[in-house]
Design a protein around this motif. Structure first.
Motif, mmCIF file in Angstrom:
data_model
loop_
_atom_site.group_PDB
_atom_site.id
_atom_site.type_symbol
_atom_site.label_atom_id
_atom_site.label_comp_id
_atom_site.label_asym_id
_atom_site.label_seq_id
_atom_site.Cartn_x
_atom_site.Cartn_y
_atom_site.Cartn_z
ATOM 1 N N UNK A 1 36.885 48.053 33.071
ATOM 2 C CA UNK A 1 37.628 46.757 32.993
ATOM 3 C C UNK A 1 39.320 47.052 32.599
ATOM 4 N N UNK B 1 42.581 39.193 35.656
ATOM 5 C CA UNK B 1 41.775 38.457 36.523
ATOM 6 C C UNK B 1 41.302 39.196 37.711
ATOM 7 N N UNK C 1 38.733 41.516 36.762
ATOM 8 C CA UNK C 1 37.558 40.909 36.708
ATOM 9 C C UNK C 1 36.911 40.763 37.873
ATOM 10 N N UNK C 2 37.760 40.393 38.764
ATOM 11 C CA UNK C 2 37.205 39.668 40.108
ATOM 12 C C UNK C 2 36.709 41.022 40.834
ATOM 13 N N UNK D 1 35.279 43.560 39.603
ATOM 14 C CA UNK D 1 34.047 43.792 39.027
ATOM 15 C C UNK D 1 32.886 42.896 39.631
ATOM 16 N N UNK D 2 33.179 41.651 39.792
ATOM 17 C CA UNK D 2 32.488 40.946 40.157
ATOM 18 C C UNK D 2 31.960 41.019 41.615
#
Lengths: 172, 172
Positions: B124, B141, B144-145, B147-148
DNA sequence: TTTTATTTATTGATTGATAAATAAATAAAC
DNA sequence: GTTTATTTATTTATCAATCAATAAATAAAA
């Protein structure tokens, strides 16, 4: 009759906690039994084996999520945001169940995996329909993206990484 | 000296396959040993216990992903797309390792979970720095997105649900 | 009494881990 | 340079614990 069903329910309800806390493999049928206040072999009177017990448990948890989404009703331009809030709400009220469902894909029993596949497919199709119904253009992509965000939130919760959730700081 | 290291390496390399195919709990040290062509107790000559073996294995797999991301170099407006392609590429060349890392959050051993937490945190932060360096406004953001999306792809792969991956149809 | 509910007792298999023994390689001594 | 000593590599044998699952027995209820 009611008694028999009650005991079965009791076992499922307690099994949810045990499976959610310890994971499928570290949860023993003995622990489930103890939590439910019955003896370990008695669990097998209601469920053919550990796998069947888990399927019943995950169905219960899944229904909660599914129903929560079904109940959402919002104008198109606020639908996704409202759905997101609905998800965050169940994660607060039924954290264990949600995390269990979202992590179940990692259980390497063929039978369970196929079952979980169906659950994810059901959620995906149901989300897609909902988004389509609201007139959202790329409903499928939106539904998939929604699930991806759910997975991210799950990992953030499980690994204690609030940084991953936008708008959620380390400070609780 | 070289021999000792070679055997350790051999065990790790084969353990990757076994852990990836069967998952942490269904993989036995006996299977790992067999795959590496040594006896089961000999595995414990190199690794204190199963947990330590797994940590070594997941570090190996993680490095592959980390390095692949590190090597990416693209103009800001194509960075995310290029990174996405990089991820899709490792998932094709080293499917098992990638899926193993992305599913490791579901392993309920405290020691492993903490280790996995560090890996996710490292990824991250590294992604965030990369995006920041490229002048992307909401780098966190975006990371994170990213990784999502990786998690979503993982679930789609594991559960055989290509519908979840936009642009990827059932037909292979 | 006959079924239903539930327990006690038990087992068979798996598996991570240890200990002791052996073999192989390397070094030291003669 | 061959033998002896010592370490390093590896195996065989084994254990202790855990756990899902079965069977048989018993208690409760209808």
């Amino acid at each position: 009759m009611a008694v028999r069903e009650d005991k079965r329910e009791l076992i499922i309800e307690n099994a949810v906690k045990v499976f959610a806390e310890r994971g499928y493999y570290k949860a023993t049928t003995g622990m489930v039994a103890k939590a439910a206040g019955v003896t370990q072999p008695y669990v097998f009177h209601f469920f053919q084996n550990k796998e069947e017990l888990f399927k019943a448990v995950i169905d219960r948890a899944f229904s909660r999520i599914y129903d929560a989404f079904s109940e959402v009703n919002a104008p198109a331009d606020q639908l996704i945001e409202t759905m997101g809030r609905a998800f965050n709400q169940i994660i607060q009220t039924h954290r264990d169940e949600v995390l269990m469902v979202m992590q179940a894909h990692a259980i390497s029993e063929a039978g369970i995996r196929e079952h979980v596949r169906q659950l994810f497919l059901t959620i995906f199709e149901s989300l897609t329909l909902k988004f389509e119904g609201a007139g959202i253009s790329n409903a499928k992509e939106t539904a998939a993206h929604f699930i991806g965000t759910g997975l991210l939130i799950t990992v953030a919760e499980v690994l204690n990484l609030p940084q991953l959730i936008c708008g959620k700081d380390e400070a609780e």
